[in-house]
Enzyme design. Structure first.
Site, PDB file in Angstrom:
ATOM      1  N   LYS A  13      -4.568  -4.430  -9.663  1.00 25.29           N
ATOM      2  CA  LYS A  13      -6.009  -4.657  -9.459  1.00 25.29           C
ATOM      3  C   LYS A  13      -6.517  -3.971  -8.200  1.00 25.29           C
ATOM      4  O   LYS A  13      -7.684  -3.639  -8.108  1.00 25.29           O
ATOM      5  CB  LYS A  13      -6.278  -6.155  -9.315  1.00 25.29           C
ATOM      6  CG  LYS A  13      -6.302  -6.928 -10.600  1.00 25.29           C
ATOM      7  CD  LYS A  13      -6.880  -8.289 -10.283  1.00 25.29           C
ATOM      8  CE  LYS A  13      -6.928  -9.219 -11.450  1.00 25.29           C
ATOM      9  NZ  LYS A  13      -7.270 -10.578 -10.988  1.00 25.29           N
ATOM     10  N   GLY A  52       0.807  -1.225   0.000  1.00 21.33           N
ATOM     11  CA  GLY A  52       0.000   0.000   0.000  1.00 21.33           C
ATOM     12  C   GLY A  52       0.834   1.265   0.000  1.00 21.33           C
ATOM     13  O   GLY A  52       0.321   2.364   0.244  1.00 21.33           O
ATOM     14  N   THR A  53       2.107   1.119  -0.316  1.00 21.97           N
ATOM     15  CA  THR A  53       3.054   2.251  -0.331  1.00 21.97           C
ATOM     16  C   THR A  53       2.556   3.387  -1.228  1.00 21.97           C
ATOM     17  O   THR A  53       2.503   4.556  -0.808  1.00 21.97           O
ATOM     18  CB  THR A  53       4.413   1.761  -0.876  1.00 21.97           C
ATOM     19  OG1 THR A  53       4.673   0.461  -0.385  1.00 21.97           O
ATOM     20  CG2 THR A  53       5.523   2.720  -0.535  1.00 21.97           C
ATOM     21  N   THR A  54       2.205   3.052  -2.464  1.00 20.80           N
ATOM     22  CA  THR A  54       1.816   4.065  -3.444  1.00 20.80           C
ATOM     23  C   THR A  54       0.597   4.839  -2.948  1.00 20.80           C
ATOM     24  O   THR A  54       0.524   6.067  -3.081  1.00 20.80           O
ATOM     25  CB  THR A  54       1.489   3.362  -4.795  1.00 20.80           C
ATOM     26  OG1 THR A  54       2.592   2.526  -5.146  1.00 20.80           O
ATOM     27  CG2 THR A  54       1.212   4.347  -5.901  1.00 20.80           C
ATOM     28  N   TRP A  55      -0.318   4.137  -2.346  1.00 18.28           N
ATOM     29  CA  TRP A  55      -1.572   4.742  -1.854  1.00 18.28           C
ATOM     30  C   TRP A  55      -1.293   5.680  -0.675  1.00 18.28           C
ATOM     31  O   TRP A  55      -1.732   6.843  -0.657  1.00 18.28           O
ATOM     32  CB  TRP A  55      -2.517   3.620  -1.433  1.00 18.28           C
ATOM     33  CG  TRP A  55      -3.937   4.002  -1.258  1.00 18.28           C
ATOM     34  CD1 TRP A  55      -4.509   5.223  -1.528  1.00 18.28           C
ATOM     35  CD2 TRP A  55      -4.980   3.148  -0.783  1.00 18.28           C
ATOM     36  NE1 TRP A  55      -5.850   5.171  -1.245  1.00 18.28           N
ATOM     37  CE2 TRP A  55      -6.157   3.919  -0.796  1.00 18.28           C
ATOM     38  CE3 TRP A  55      -5.030   1.818  -0.379  1.00 18.28           C
ATOM     39  CZ2 TRP A  55      -7.380   3.381  -0.386  1.00 18.28           C
ATOM     40  CZ3 TRP A  55      -6.246   1.286   0.018  1.00 18.28           C
ATOM     41  CH2 TRP A  55      -7.406   2.071   0.011  1.00 18.28           C
ATOM     42  N   TYR A  88      -3.933  -1.869   4.970  1.00 18.65           N
ATOM     43  CA  TYR A  88      -4.447  -1.666   3.609  1.00 18.65           C
ATOM     44  C   TYR A  88      -5.946  -1.963   3.534  1.00 18.65           C
ATOM     45  O   TYR A  88      -6.720  -1.188   2.981  1.00 18.65           O
ATOM     46  CB  TYR A  88      -3.659  -2.579   2.661  1.00 18.65           C
ATOM     47  CG  TYR A  88      -4.029  -2.471   1.199  1.00 18.65           C
ATOM     48  CD1 TYR A  88      -3.389  -1.564   0.366  1.00 18.65           C
ATOM     49  CD2 TYR A  88      -5.002  -3.298   0.634  1.00 18.65           C
ATOM     50  CE1 TYR A  88      -3.707  -1.471  -0.980  1.00 18.65           C
ATOM     51  CE2 TYR A  88      -5.336  -3.209  -0.703  1.00 18.65           C
ATOM     52  CZ  TYR A  88      -4.682  -2.296  -1.510  1.00 18.65           C
ATOM     53  OH  TYR A  88      -5.013  -2.201  -2.835  1.00 18.65           O
ATOM     54  N   SER A 147       0.764  -9.785  -5.367  1.00 16.24           N
ATOM     55  CA  SER A 147       1.164  -8.478  -5.898  1.00 16.24           C
ATOM     56  C   SER A 147       2.675  -8.430  -6.162  1.00 16.24           C
ATOM     57  O   SER A 147       3.131  -7.955  -7.204  1.00 16.24           O
ATOM     58  CB  SER A 147       0.759  -7.397  -4.881  1.00 16.24           C
ATOM     59  OG  SER A 147       0.995  -6.126  -5.399  1.00 16.24           O
ATOM     60  N   HIS A 156      11.435   1.432   2.357  1.00 14.91           N
ATOM     61  CA  HIS A 156      11.077   0.028   2.595  1.00 14.91           C
ATOM     62  C   HIS A 156      12.017  -0.587   3.642  1.00 14.91           C
ATOM     63  O   HIS A 156      11.924  -1.785   3.923  1.00 14.91           O
ATOM     64  CB  HIS A 156      11.198  -0.793   1.311  1.00 14.91           C
ATOM     65  CG  HIS A 156      10.068  -0.598   0.329  1.00 14.91           C
ATOM     66  ND1 HIS A 156       8.762  -0.469   0.707  1.00 14.91           N
ATOM     67  CD2 HIS A 156      10.066  -0.534  -1.036  1.00 14.91           C
ATOM     68  CE1 HIS A 156       7.987  -0.325  -0.371  1.00 14.91           C
ATOM     69  NE2 HIS A 156       8.765  -0.359  -1.435  1.00 14.91           N
TER      70      HIS A 156
HETATM   71  P1  PAP Z   1       5.548  -0.513  -3.895  1.00 18.44           P
HETATM   72  O1  PAP Z   1       5.933  -1.014  -2.544  1.00 18.44           O
HETATM   73  O2  PAP Z   1       6.351  -1.121  -5.008  1.00 18.44           O
HETATM   74  O3  PAP Z   1       5.502   0.981  -3.978  1.00 18.44           O
HETATM   75  P2  PAP Z   1       2.756  -0.754  -3.334  1.00 18.44           P
HETATM   76  O4  PAP Z   1       2.195   0.544  -3.741  1.00 18.44           O
HETATM   77  O5  PAP Z   1       3.028  -0.965  -1.888  1.00 18.44           O
HETATM   78  O6  PAP Z   1       4.063  -1.060  -4.177  1.00 18.44           O
HETATM   79  O7  PAP Z   1       1.812  -1.926  -3.775  1.00 18.44           O
HETATM   80  C1  PAP Z   1       1.182  -1.976  -5.004  1.00 18.44           C
HETATM   81  C2  PAP Z   1      -0.211  -2.506  -4.736  1.00 18.44           C
HETATM   82  O8  PAP Z   1      -1.046  -1.426  -4.293  1.00 18.44           O
HETATM   83  C3  PAP Z   1      -0.858  -3.036  -5.992  1.00 18.44           C
HETATM   84  O9  PAP Z   1      -1.731  -4.076  -5.530  1.00 18.44           O
HETATM   85  P3  PAP Z   1      -2.226  -5.300  -6.446  1.00 18.44           P
HETATM   86  O10 PAP Z   1      -1.006  -5.873  -7.103  1.00 18.44           O
HETATM   87  O11 PAP Z   1      -2.876  -6.256  -5.518  1.00 18.44           O
HETATM   88  O12 PAP Z   1      -3.188  -4.728  -7.420  1.00 18.44           O
HETATM   89  C4  PAP Z   1      -1.593  -1.820  -6.509  1.00 18.44           C
HETATM   90  O13 PAP Z   1      -2.641  -2.131  -7.399  1.00 18.44           O
HETATM   91  C5  PAP Z   1      -2.120  -1.239  -5.207  1.00 18.44           C
HETATM   92  N1  PAP Z   1      -2.405   0.198  -5.302  1.00 18.44           N
HETATM   93  C6  PAP Z   1      -1.688   1.159  -5.940  1.00 18.44           C
HETATM   94  N2  PAP Z   1      -2.277   2.348  -5.794  1.00 18.44           N
HETATM   95  C7  PAP Z   1      -3.390   2.156  -5.058  1.00 18.44           C
HETATM   96  C8  PAP Z   1      -4.448   3.015  -4.603  1.00 18.44           C
HETATM   97  N3  PAP Z   1      -4.452   4.298  -4.888  1.00 18.44           N
HETATM   98  N4  PAP Z   1      -5.429   2.460  -3.872  1.00 18.44           N
HETATM   99  C9  PAP Z   1      -5.448   1.146  -3.577  1.00 18.44           C
HETATM  100  N5  PAP Z   1      -4.488   0.290  -3.984  1.00 18.44           N
HETATM  101  C10 PAP Z   1      -3.475   0.778  -4.725  1.00 18.44           C
END
Ligand code: PAP
Length: 309
Positions: free
Chosen positions: A275, A61-64, A207, A149, A119
């Site tokens: 997703k 959930g880093t990006t979020w 998350y 993921s 991280h």
């Molecule tokens: P990172 O550690 O490489 O930055 P990170 O953002 O933690 O990655 O994780 C990516 C996951 O968050 C993806 O999940 P999934 O593979 O199960 O689909 C991504 O889709 C999801 N993600 C990215 N942005 C958001 C958002 N705004 N809201 C909810 N989930 C999100």
């Protein structure tokens, strides 16, 4: 540095067709490039007491959380129609400790942005981060969705098809603790233990909770960071505007996130958005896999009260 790297345990992931080699540095697995960045940060980084660290294991959930924190902290400067989040991927907006020390120092010097993402596991944070009593936000996620993921992110980054990269093998390696900044459970336990000692300085977000109730969690995040929403802002719907801006639906459909790539590392922005489903693991796990990981995580998290299933 090269000599030190040679002494570290290495593991080349079989499922990656030999394209990923992790190095074990200070009890956690990561890439060679990130070991170098981590070591540099540990040697040189001087945290400011005003710093706010956004910490996470990859794919949790880093990006979020980075998007929400950035939108909250910069809301006096930008509104939802002028925020840089519309034209830049959030990983370009919030610098990463193990990659972008120069930008972090510049931001601190200009007092432009207190946010730093990392991280790194808690015991590996530069000493000044702990000594300066910075605030830390830690996001975590159900382990099964993290496994899926993590697999797809690396697979796509390496241009491997699902047929080329057997999921079962990636699963087994994750269970052995071999993943980006793995073992995943140790990463969480490290921050969890620290949060018991410093509850006012470390906020845990989940998350799945963010998905269920983005508004209350954004409010909690804003208060913790020292940027609480005023009653007027609440009445004007500012929290909902921010959560809508940062939602997966909105972020993943922005042109920059469909076509751009990250300055550092060169990864395509679209790989950060897949997703965002709670429970997508059901598509990939056999019953045996589910049982194995549930048992493992019960053992590892026993006594913490944390639920990762
Ligand atoms: P990172 O550690 O490489 O930055 P990170 O953002 O933690 O990655 O994780 C990516 C996951 O968050 C993806 O999940 P999934 O593979 O199960 O689909 C991504 O889709 C999801 N993600 C990215 N942005 C958001 C958002 N705004 N809201 C909810 N989930 C999100």
């Amino acid at each position: 540095m090269e000599e030190m790297l040679k002494t570290l345990p290495q593991h080349t992931c079989s499922w990656s067709k030999g394209k990923i080699t992790f190095y074990k540095y200070q009890n956690y697995w990561t890439s060679q490039q990130l070991v170098v960045g981590e070591h540099l940060a540990q040697q040189t980084f001087k945290a400011e007491p005003t710093g706010i660290f956004l910490c996470s294991s990859p794919k949790t959930g880093t990006t979020w959380v980075k998007s929400l924190a950035f939108a909250i902290v910069t809301r006096q400067k930008f509104d939802v129609s002028t925020t840089p989040l519309l034209t830049k991927n959030v990983h370009e907006c919030v610098p990463i400790l193990e990659r972008e020390l120069d930008i972090i120092e510049e931001n601190h010097k200009n007092s432009s942005l207190p946010l730093v993402a990392t991280h790194l596991p808690y015991p590996s944070l530069p000493e000044s981060v702990i000594a300066s009593n910075c605030k830390i936000v830690y996001v975590y996620r159900n382990i099964k969705d993290v496994i899926v993921s993590h697999y797809h992110f690396l697979r796509k980054a390496l241009n491997l098809t699902c047929e080329d990269a057997p999921f079962e093998e990636a699963f087994e390696e994750f269970c052995q603790g071999i993943s980006g900044y793995g073992p995943y459970w140790d990463h969480i336990i490290g921050y969890w233990k620290a949060s018991l000692e410093r509850p006012d300085r470390i906020l845990f977000l989940k998350y799945e909770d963010l998905k269920k109730d983005p508004t209350s969690n954004a409010k909690k995040l804003a208060e913790f960071m020292g940027y609480p929403f005023s009653a007027e802002e609440e009445k004007a719907g500012v929290i909902e505007k921010i959560t809508t801006l940062c939602s997966f639906e909105n972020m993943s459909n922005l042109e920059v996130n469909k076509t751009g790539s990250i300055r550092v590392g060169g990864l395509e922005n679209k790989h950060y958005f897949r997703k965002a489903e709670d429970g997508d693991w059901r598509t990939y796990f056999t019953n045996e896999m589910k049982e194995k990981i549930d048992k493992l995580i019960d053992e590892k998290l026993n006594g913490t009260g944390l639920i990762l299933k």
